[in-house]
Design an enzyme around this catalytic site. Structure first.
Site, PDB file in Angstrom:
ATOM      1  N   PRO A 115      -5.212 -11.445   5.559  1.00  0.00           N
ATOM      2  CA  PRO A 115      -5.848 -10.402   4.744  1.00  0.00           C
ATOM      3  C   PRO A 115      -6.837  -9.552   5.540  1.00  0.00           C
ATOM      4  O   PRO A 115      -7.634 -10.080   6.309  1.00  0.00           O
ATOM      5  CB  PRO A 115      -6.589 -11.205   3.664  1.00  0.00           C
ATOM      6  CG  PRO A 115      -6.833 -12.542   4.287  1.00  0.00           C
ATOM      7  CD  PRO A 115      -5.718 -12.793   5.267  1.00  0.00           C
ATOM      8  N   GLY A 158      -2.029  -7.613   3.156  1.00  0.00           N
ATOM      9  CA  GLY A 158      -1.588  -6.600   2.209  1.00  0.00           C
ATOM     10  C   GLY A 158      -2.005  -6.816   0.774  1.00  0.00           C
ATOM     11  O   GLY A 158      -1.540  -6.102  -0.114  1.00  0.00           O
ATOM     12  N   CYS A 183     -13.883  21.111  11.795  1.00  0.00           N
ATOM     13  CA  CYS A 183     -13.104  22.343  11.742  1.00  0.00           C
ATOM     14  C   CYS A 183     -11.648  22.064  11.368  1.00  0.00           C
ATOM     15  O   CYS A 183     -10.722  22.487  12.047  1.00  0.00           O
ATOM     16  CB  CYS A 183     -13.169  23.053  13.082  1.00  0.00           C
ATOM     17  SG  CYS A 183     -12.368  22.093  14.352  1.00  0.00           S
ATOM     18  N   GLU A 184     -11.450  21.299  10.332  1.00  0.00           N
ATOM     19  CA  GLU A 184     -10.116  20.988   9.811  1.00  0.00           C
ATOM     20  C   GLU A 184     -10.249  20.955   8.290  1.00  0.00           C
ATOM     21  O   GLU A 184     -11.353  20.868   7.763  1.00  0.00           O
ATOM     22  CB  GLU A 184      -9.664  19.588  10.256  1.00  0.00           C
ATOM     23  CG  GLU A 184      -9.631  19.349  11.725  1.00  0.00           C
ATOM     24  CD  GLU A 184      -8.412  19.924  12.412  1.00  0.00           C
ATOM     25  OE1 GLU A 184      -7.403  20.170  11.719  1.00  0.00           O
ATOM     26  OE2 GLU A 184      -8.486  20.158  13.624  1.00  0.00           O
TER      27      GLU A 184
HETATM   28  N1  PLP Z   1      -1.201  -8.154   9.224  1.00  0.00           N
HETATM   29  C1  PLP Z   1      -0.555  -7.162   9.864  1.00  0.00           C
HETATM   30  C2  PLP Z   1       0.500  -7.522  10.851  1.00  0.00           C
HETATM   31  C3  PLP Z   1      -0.875  -5.819   9.611  1.00  0.00           C
HETATM   32  O1  PLP Z   1      -0.240  -4.836  10.260  1.00  0.00           O
HETATM   33  C4  PLP Z   1      -1.916  -5.532   8.680  1.00  0.00           C
HETATM   34  C5  PLP Z   1      -2.300  -4.141   8.393  1.00  0.00           C
HETATM   35  O2  PLP Z   1      -1.925  -3.179   8.983  1.00  0.00           O
HETATM   36  C6  PLP Z   1      -2.562  -6.594   8.052  1.00  0.00           C
HETATM   37  C7  PLP Z   1      -2.181  -7.888   8.341  1.00  0.00           C
HETATM   38  C8  PLP Z   1      -3.683  -6.360   7.079  1.00  0.00           C
HETATM   39  O3  PLP Z   1      -3.302  -5.630   5.974  1.00  0.00           O
HETATM   40  P1  PLP Z   1      -4.320  -5.440   4.780  1.00  0.00           P
HETATM   41  O4  PLP Z   1      -5.565  -4.854   5.332  1.00  0.00           O
HETATM   42  O5  PLP Z   1      -3.639  -4.531   3.836  1.00  0.00           O
HETATM   43  O6  PLP Z   1      -4.548  -6.803   4.198  1.00  0.00           O
END
Ligand code: PLP
Length: 402
Positions: free
Chosen positions: A264, A222, A332-333
């Site tokens: 990540p 994240g 087509c959206e």
């Molecule tokens: N770990 C888990 C369990 C996740 O669900 C995700 C993303 O959905 C990630 C890691 C990776 O997240 P990010 O791409 O934002 O680093």
């Protein structure tokens, strides 16, 4: 925003391989990973690339060679990781809502598993008892992330076992004498504020005494990267400094060394990738000028699904006077990539390049409207190679029983 490649390079690739085309810089992936590695303490931190972001084997092998681990969200991703040459100790399977059969398959691969429901924890305990160490995915009850669809740790979220069910977890663990090697949280995607990671880590710290065999705490992925020209990402040096403090506090409380794991995805592969597209039509509609490109949400769904901003560069006329354009696709959206975006004047035949297309771009693409998925190209250490070809009509039909 400055692209990693020149306009001339993008144009050459577009001519050689056709458009739409995904292009990745392996050097950028290496730079991102090395920044993580150099910022955090090696003995105390492990990284597992969340490969759902981009699973091409060449990308996985590159990441394997950098020394990074891999995090999978399905058993097929785990098989892909094995094919890419990751040893079981470097593969993590963070499941959510899966059938127990997938967990059994993961056990037979010998990889790390994070379990995210009481029912699977119970089945795991009943079948493997103390013999297979596992991690438990918890829901930290923290609201964070770029938008609700990518917020996974809040109180209405399906992900993980809610913290308030700790008693139920402990009953299962004790009943089956399970070996709990780690606790896991993933609060969401695009989290800029280091405090959010620390808030989650502190919740895990409070649980240490319950699990005498813990050896790692997994804080998920994240990390935010910049999508807009005026944005900045998570401060990795600050995150590393604060992680060191919490890791020390965890180790002290546990009375043994506790590793911190991260997963990540975007951080490693978002900025390395571009989607090159071609402008098919310009259509004027009162005050709106549509630039219709040879793509759509079948190739890059993030703008429509998450209202995500992707920077766009007109590489054919980068210095032309600017006008406002609404960039749309050819399916087509209502597949709008950008609305009333100020861009250098666009003509039919121009090439538009989308930035931050490495993560969840190709990977979330489909062949809706029977349009082919784009080809993918990797540029690494001075070499450019095709890493997957464009889909053909035969590919589109090959599962059909005729
Ligand atoms: N770990 C888990 C369990 C996740 O669900 C995700 C993303 O959905 C990630 C890691 C990776 O997240 P990010 O791409 O934002 O680093």
């Amino acid at each position: 925003m400055q692209a990693l490649f020149s306009d001339a390079f993008f144009k050459d690739l577009a001519k050689q391989y056709g458009t739409p085309l995904y292009v990745y810089s392996g050097d950028k992936i290496a730079q991102q990973y090395n920044h993580l590695k150099d910022s955090f303490e090696a003995r105390s931190t492990r990284f597992f690339y969340a490969c759902k972001a981009l699973t091409n084997q060449h990308i996985l092998q590159l990441i394997r060679d950098l020394g990074c681990g891999i995090d999978c969200s399905s058993i097929n991703e785990a098989y892909m990781a094995v094919r890419a040459g990751f040893s079981p100790d470097r593969i993590l399977y963070t499941s959510n809502g899966i059938a127990f059969e997938e967990i059994e398959a993961a056990v037979s691969l010998g990889i790390h598993i994070n379990i995210d429901s009481l029912s699977n924890l119970e089945k795991m305990g009943a079948k493997y008892g103390h013999n297979y160490p596992v991690g438990i995915r918890l829901r930290p009850n923290i609201m964070a992330g770029g938008n609700l669809k990518i917020s996974t740790g809040h109180e209405q979220s399906k992900f993980g076992i809610p913290l308030e069910q700790i008693e139920e977890i402990l009953q299962i663990v004790r009943r089956h004498q399970m070996h709990i090697r780690g606790l896991h949280i993933h609060t969401g995607s695009e989290i800029k504020d280091v405090k959010v990671f620390m808030e989650g880590a502190n919740r895990l710290l409070e649980l240490i005494d319950y699990f005498p065999e813990l050896s790692c705490m997994d804080l998920g992925g994240g990390f935010k990267v910049a999508y807009r020209p005026d944005e900045s990402g998570t401060d990795i040096l600050q995150l590393a400094a604060e992680t060191k403090l919490i890791q020390e506090a965890m180790s002290k409380r546990a009375g043994r060394h506790i590793e911190i794991w991260f997963e990540p995805g975007k951080y490693l592969v978002s900025e390395c990738g571009y989607l090159i597209t071609h402008v098919n039509v310009i259509k004027e509609n009162g005050s709106t000028i549509f630039a219709g490109i040879d793509s759509g949400f079948n190739h890059l769904i993030r703008p429509m699904f998450y209202d995500a901003y992707h920077h766009i560069r007109n590489i054919s006329h980068p210095n032309a006077p600017e006008k406002k354009y609404t960039i749309t696709g050819n399916i087509c959206e209502t597949d709008q990539f950008a609305s009333d975006r100020l861009l250098p004047e666009i003509n039919e035949g121009d090439y538009l390049v989308f930035f931050n297309a490495g993560a969840y771009g190709y990977e979330m693409s489909s062949s809706y409207n029977a349009r082919s998925k784009p080809a993918q190209v990797l540029h690494y250490r001075g070499e450019t190679r095709l890493i997957s070809r464009r889909e053909t009509l035969d590919d589109l039909m090959h599962l059909q029983i005729l």
